[in-house]
Design a protein around this motif. Structure first.
Motif, short mmCIF file in Angstrom:
data_model
loop_
_atom_site.label_atom_id
_atom_site.label_comp_id
_atom_site.label_asym_id
_atom_site.label_seq_id
_atom_site.Cartn_x
_atom_site.Cartn_y
_atom_site.Cartn_z
N GLY A 116 0.79 -1.22 0.00
CA GLY A 116 0.00 0.00 0.00
C GLY A 116 0.82 1.27 0.00
O GLY A 116 0.38 2.30 -0.53
N LEU A 117 2.02 1.21 0.57
CA LEU A 117 2.83 2.42 0.71
C LEU A 117 4.03 2.49 -0.23
O LEU A 117 4.52 3.58 -0.54
CB LEU A 117 3.33 2.56 2.15
N LEU A 118 4.50 1.35 -0.70
CA LEU A 118 5.72 1.33 -1.50
C LEU A 118 5.64 2.20 -2.77
O LEU A 118 6.60 2.94 -3.05
CB LEU A 118 6.08 -0.11 -1.87
N PRO A 119 4.55 2.16 -3.54
CA PRO A 119 4.52 3.02 -4.73
C PRO A 119 4.72 4.50 -4.41
O PRO A 119 5.44 5.22 -5.13
CB PRO A 119 3.13 2.76 -5.30
N ARG A 120 4.13 4.95 -3.32
CA ARG A 120 4.29 6.35 -2.93
C ARG A 120 5.69 6.62 -2.41
O ARG A 120 6.26 7.71 -2.66
CB ARG A 120 3.25 6.69 -1.86
N MET A 121 6.29 5.68 -1.70
CA MET A 121 7.65 5.85 -1.21
C MET A 121 8.62 5.92 -2.38
O MET A 121 9.57 6.71 -2.38
CB MET A 121 8.02 4.71 -0.25
N LEU A 122 8.38 5.10 -3.40
CA LEU A 122 9.22 5.14 -4.60
C LEU A 122 9.11 6.49 -5.30
O LEU A 122 10.11 7.08 -5.71
CB LEU A 122 8.82 4.02 -5.55
N GLU A 123 7.89 6.96 -5.41
CA GLU A 123 7.67 8.25 -6.08
C GLU A 123 8.34 9.39 -5.32
O GLU A 123 8.84 10.35 -5.92
CB GLU A 123 6.17 8.51 -6.19
N ALA A 124 8.40 9.24 -3.98
CA ALA A 124 9.02 10.28 -3.15
C ALA A 124 10.54 10.17 -3.12
O ALA A 124 11.21 11.04 -2.54
CB ALA A 124 8.46 10.21 -1.73
N GLY A 125 11.08 9.11 -3.67
CA GLY A 125 12.54 8.98 -3.73
C GLY A 125 13.14 7.95 -2.81
O GLY A 125 14.35 7.77 -2.79
N GLY A 126 12.30 7.24 -2.04
CA GLY A 126 12.84 6.17 -1.21
C GLY A 126 12.31 6.18 0.20
O GLY A 126 11.40 6.93 0.56
N GLY A 127 12.91 5.32 1.03
CA GLY A 127 12.52 5.21 2.42
C GLY A 127 13.03 3.92 3.03
O GLY A 127 13.63 3.08 2.34
N SER A 128 12.79 3.78 4.31
CA SER A 128 13.26 2.62 5.05
C SER A 128 12.08 1.82 5.58
O SER A 128 11.20 2.36 6.25
CB SER A 128 14.15 3.05 6.23
N ILE A 129 12.07 0.52 5.28
CA ILE A 129 11.07 -0.40 5.80
C ILE A 129 11.74 -1.32 6.81
O ILE A 129 12.79 -1.92 6.52
CB ILE A 129 10.44 -1.24 4.66
#
Length: 250
Positions: A116-129
């Motif tokens: 649910g969140l990964l596509p938005r995190m990718l669009e934002a440039g990344g993140g840590s899971i």
């Protein structure tokens, strides 16, 4: 605290007690804005004393509820998946219902949150899971943990899969593999075991005995590892199983 997460936004599940609550409190102290959920919203009370937090009731086994919840949160820098259940018993104690429930809560809930969140995190440039896994399953065998170990082995595979698929796109995905940690969940297991072996003191002693350091782990110790994995300090770390078990797997 040194504000290692200053300016970051985190989404955290199972934040009402134990490891989940301690992680949220620590993220807040380190400067993050946290969207904290739990199936029992009352357990989230008091988190606002530690920093800017947005709380909500959420059953992570309900796909539609997860979709609705995620639609109302901003794109996070950090996703912390903590929801889980420890089933006691061998394969002979695990019917289809127990198998399905354990996999739905321990594994599929993480899939729901990440998907649910990964596509938005990718669009934002990344993140840590950061996923809560276990030393039991991916690293070490434990008696009477048949389906639990199977689910945690799956969490390890899920973590590595996300890590390798998106390693070049700014996404890091790591798992924390605790040993035996002080928590309300552990207290419930100690109480249940105590009914069959002669008391809770004896049951607790058995859990402590298997820890080479001679004590149980503390939720705060898990939380500080979660801060490291969530922060930019671990920018070169992905796909790992971070064992924190008091020497249990040595």
């Amino acid at each position: 605290m040194t504000k290692r997460l200053d300016g970051k936004t985190a989404v955290c599940t199972a934040a009402g007690q134990g490891i989940g609550r301690q992680v949220v409190e620590t993220f807040l102290k380190e400067g993050a804005t946290v969207y904290a959920s739990d199936r029992d919203a009352e357990k989230l009370e008091g988190l606002d004393a530690f920093g800017p937090v947005h709380t909500a009731a959420l059953d992570v086994t309900d796909s539609e509820a997860v979709k609705a919840y995620l639609a109302g949160v901003p794109t996070p820098d950090i996703l912390f998946n903590c929801a889980g259940y420890v089933h006691h018993g061998t394969i002979l104690d695990c019917d289809d219902a127990a198998w399905d429930f354990s996999f739905d809560l321990n594994v599929r809930s993480m899939h729901r949150m990440i998907a649910g969140l990964l596509p938005r995190m990718l669009e934002a440039g990344g993140g840590s899971i950061v996923n809560i896994c276990s030393a039991a399953g991916p690293v070490k065998a434990a008696q009477n943990r048949y389906v639990y170990m199977a689910t945690k082995a799956a969490v390890a595979g899920l973590t590595r899969s996300v890590a390798v698929d998106f390693v070049g796109k700014g996404i890091r995905c790591n798992a924390i593999c605790p040993g035996t940690i002080e928590s309300p969940s552990l207290e419930e297991r100690i109480a249940d075991l105590g009914k069959t072996i002669g008391g809770t003191d004896k049951a607790k002693a058995m859990f402590i005995e298997r820890q080479p350091m001679g004590r149980l782990g503390k939720p705060s110790e898990i939380a500080m590892l979660a801060v490291y994995l969530a922060s930019d300090e671990s920018a070169f770390t992905t796909g790992t199983m971070q064992v924190i078990d008091g020497g249990w797997t040595l």
